[in-house]
Scaffold this motif. Structure first.
Motif, PDB file in Angstrom:
ATOM      1  N   LEU A   1     -19.261   1.430  -5.024  1.00  0.00           N
ATOM      2  CA  LEU A   1     -18.169   1.731  -4.098  1.00  0.00           C
ATOM      3  C   LEU A   1     -18.534   1.458  -2.649  1.00  0.00           C
ATOM      4  O   LEU A   1     -17.676   1.089  -1.849  1.00  0.00           O
ATOM      5  CB  LEU A   1     -17.708   3.188  -4.274  1.00  0.00           C
ATOM      6  CG  LEU A   1     -17.212   3.555  -5.679  1.00  0.00           C
ATOM      7  CD1 LEU A   1     -16.787   5.009  -5.728  1.00  0.00           C
ATOM      8  CD2 LEU A   1     -16.077   2.641  -6.123  1.00  0.00           C
TER       9      LEU A   1
ATOM     10  N   PHE B   1     -12.031   5.686 -14.309  1.00  0.00           N
ATOM     11  CA  PHE B   1     -11.359   4.403 -14.121  1.00  0.00           C
ATOM     12  C   PHE B   1     -10.565   3.960 -15.353  1.00  0.00           C
ATOM     13  O   PHE B   1     -10.119   2.819 -15.430  1.00  0.00           O
ATOM     14  CB  PHE B   1     -12.373   3.330 -13.697  1.00  0.00           C
ATOM     15  CG  PHE B   1     -12.885   3.550 -12.314  1.00  0.00           C
ATOM     16  CD1 PHE B   1     -12.125   3.190 -11.204  1.00  0.00           C
ATOM     17  CD2 PHE B   1     -14.104   4.167 -12.097  1.00  0.00           C
ATOM     18  CE1 PHE B   1     -12.578   3.426  -9.914  1.00  0.00           C
ATOM     19  CE2 PHE B   1     -14.578   4.405 -10.816  1.00  0.00           C
ATOM     20  CZ  PHE B   1     -13.804   4.028  -9.718  1.00  0.00           C
TER      21      PHE B   1
ATOM     22  N   PHE C   1     -14.962  -4.617  -8.298  1.00  0.00           N
ATOM     23  CA  PHE C   1     -14.733  -3.752  -7.145  1.00  0.00           C
ATOM     24  C   PHE C   1     -14.963  -4.538  -5.866  1.00  0.00           C
ATOM     25  O   PHE C   1     -15.952  -5.255  -5.735  1.00  0.00           O
ATOM     26  CB  PHE C   1     -15.697  -2.558  -7.162  1.00  0.00           C
ATOM     27  CG  PHE C   1     -15.387  -1.557  -8.232  1.00  0.00           C
ATOM     28  CD1 PHE C   1     -14.634  -0.428  -7.943  1.00  0.00           C
ATOM     29  CD2 PHE C   1     -15.849  -1.738  -9.522  1.00  0.00           C
ATOM     30  CE1 PHE C   1     -14.352   0.501  -8.931  1.00  0.00           C
ATOM     31  CE2 PHE C   1     -15.571  -0.811 -10.521  1.00  0.00           C
ATOM     32  CZ  PHE C   1     -14.809   0.308 -10.223  1.00  0.00           C
ATOM     33  N   LYS C   2     -14.049  -4.376  -4.926  1.00  0.00           N
ATOM     34  CA  LYS C   2     -14.186  -4.994  -3.614  1.00  0.00           C
ATOM     35  C   LYS C   2     -13.817  -3.922  -2.597  1.00  0.00           C
ATOM     36  O   LYS C   2     -12.718  -3.357  -2.660  1.00  0.00           O
ATOM     37  CB  LYS C   2     -13.242  -6.199  -3.518  1.00  0.00           C
ATOM     38  CG  LYS C   2     -13.607  -7.193  -2.458  1.00  0.00           C
ATOM     39  CD  LYS C   2     -12.784  -8.461  -2.643  1.00  0.00           C
ATOM     40  CE  LYS C   2     -13.165  -9.486  -1.613  1.00  0.00           C
ATOM     41  NZ  LYS C   2     -12.348 -10.692  -1.739  1.00  0.00           N
ATOM     42  N   LYS C   3     -14.759  -3.609  -1.715  1.00  0.00           N
ATOM     43  CA  LYS C   3     -14.559  -2.551  -0.711  1.00  0.00           C
ATOM     44  C   LYS C   3     -14.151  -1.227  -1.372  1.00  0.00           C
ATOM     45  O   LYS C   3     -13.285  -0.513  -0.891  1.00  0.00           O
ATOM     46  CB  LYS C   3     -13.532  -2.983   0.338  1.00  0.00           C
ATOM     47  CG  LYS C   3     -13.980  -4.187   1.139  1.00  0.00           C
ATOM     48  CD  LYS C   3     -13.001  -4.505   2.244  1.00  0.00           C
ATOM     49  CE  LYS C   3     -13.561  -5.571   3.148  1.00  0.00           C
ATOM     50  NZ  LYS C   3     -13.057  -6.883   2.909  1.00  0.00           N
ATOM     51  N   GLY C   4     -14.768  -0.935  -2.515  1.00  0.00           N
ATOM     52  CA  GLY C   4     -14.546   0.342  -3.186  1.00  0.00           C
ATOM     53  C   GLY C   4     -13.297   0.434  -4.038  1.00  0.00           C
ATOM     54  O   GLY C   4     -13.019   1.472  -4.623  1.00  0.00           O
ATOM     55  N   GLU C   5     -12.530  -0.660  -4.117  1.00  0.00           N
ATOM     56  CA  GLU C   5     -11.293  -0.648  -4.898  1.00  0.00           C
ATOM     57  C   GLU C   5     -11.402  -1.623  -6.064  1.00  0.00           C
ATOM     58  O   GLU C   5     -12.013  -2.687  -5.943  1.00  0.00           O
ATOM     59  CB  GLU C   5     -10.101  -1.076  -4.018  1.00  0.00           C
ATOM     60  CG  GLU C   5      -9.853  -0.175  -2.823  1.00  0.00           C
ATOM     61  CD  GLU C   5      -9.358   1.203  -3.209  1.00  0.00           C
ATOM     62  OE1 GLU C   5      -8.585   1.306  -4.177  1.00  0.00           O
ATOM     63  OE2 GLU C   5      -9.765   2.170  -2.544  1.00  0.00           O
ATOM     64  N   VAL C   6     -10.746  -1.287  -7.190  1.00  0.00           N
ATOM     65  CA  VAL C   6     -10.690  -2.206  -8.326  1.00  0.00           C
ATOM     66  C   VAL C   6      -9.668  -3.295  -7.996  1.00  0.00           C
ATOM     67  O   VAL C   6      -8.511  -3.000  -7.711  1.00  0.00           O
ATOM     68  CB  VAL C   6     -10.267  -1.480  -9.623  1.00  0.00           C
ATOM     69  CG1 VAL C   6     -10.129  -2.472 -10.771  1.00  0.00           C
ATOM     70  CG2 VAL C   6     -11.264  -0.398  -9.984  1.00  0.00           C
ATOM     71  N   VAL C   7     -10.126  -4.561  -8.010  1.00  0.00           N
ATOM     72  CA  VAL C   7      -9.226  -5.681  -7.713  1.00  0.00           C
ATOM     73  C   VAL C   7      -8.948  -6.542  -8.944  1.00  0.00           C
ATOM     74  O   VAL C   7      -7.989  -7.306  -8.950  1.00  0.00           O
ATOM     75  CB  VAL C   7      -9.741  -6.553  -6.537  1.00  0.00           C
ATOM     76  CG1 VAL C   7      -9.729  -5.756  -5.237  1.00  0.00           C
ATOM     77  CG2 VAL C   7     -11.128  -7.108  -6.810  1.00  0.00           C
TER      78      VAL C   7
END
Length: 107
Positions: free
Chosen positions: A17, A70, A81-87
């Motif tokens: 994250l 998740f 994860f990119k910048k703590g978010e699931v993309v």
């Protein structure tokens, strides 16, 4: 050459994250045949995309909290994860070319 890293419920926030680099987390288990099939592909991607992406492996059975958080139901499940978010989410073993097609827009 960079190999996939191992993450646990305890290290997930720091390793995934908080990462500045996109992280592909492979939720796997010893008893999962498709998980074993996809492992060498992930090792290749980790080596070839070194510096652009981190590959992390999480043992589903040993770390129940993170997969539950998740919504991981089937194995293998790959979450990007990119910048703590699931993309992105990929469920099931996919060939290398299919995985790279999903990953490349985020690298």
């Amino acid at each position: 050459m960079t190999a996939p890293i191992t993450v646990t419920d305890a290290t997930f926030a720091d390793e995934v994250l908080s990462s500045d680099t996109p992280v592909l987390v492979d939720f796997w288990a010893d008893w999962c045949g498709p998980c074993r099939m996809i492992a060498p592909v992930l090792e290749q991607i980790a080596a070839e995309q070194d510096g652009k992406i981190k590959i992390a492996k999480m043992d589903y059975d040993a770390n129940p909290d993170t997969p539950n958080k998740f919504g991981v139901m089937g194995l293998p499940t790959l979450l990007l994860f990119k910048k703590g978010e699931v993309v992105e989410q990929v469920v099931g073993a996919k060939p290398k070319r299919a995985l790279l097609k999903v990953l490349e827009p985020h690298l």
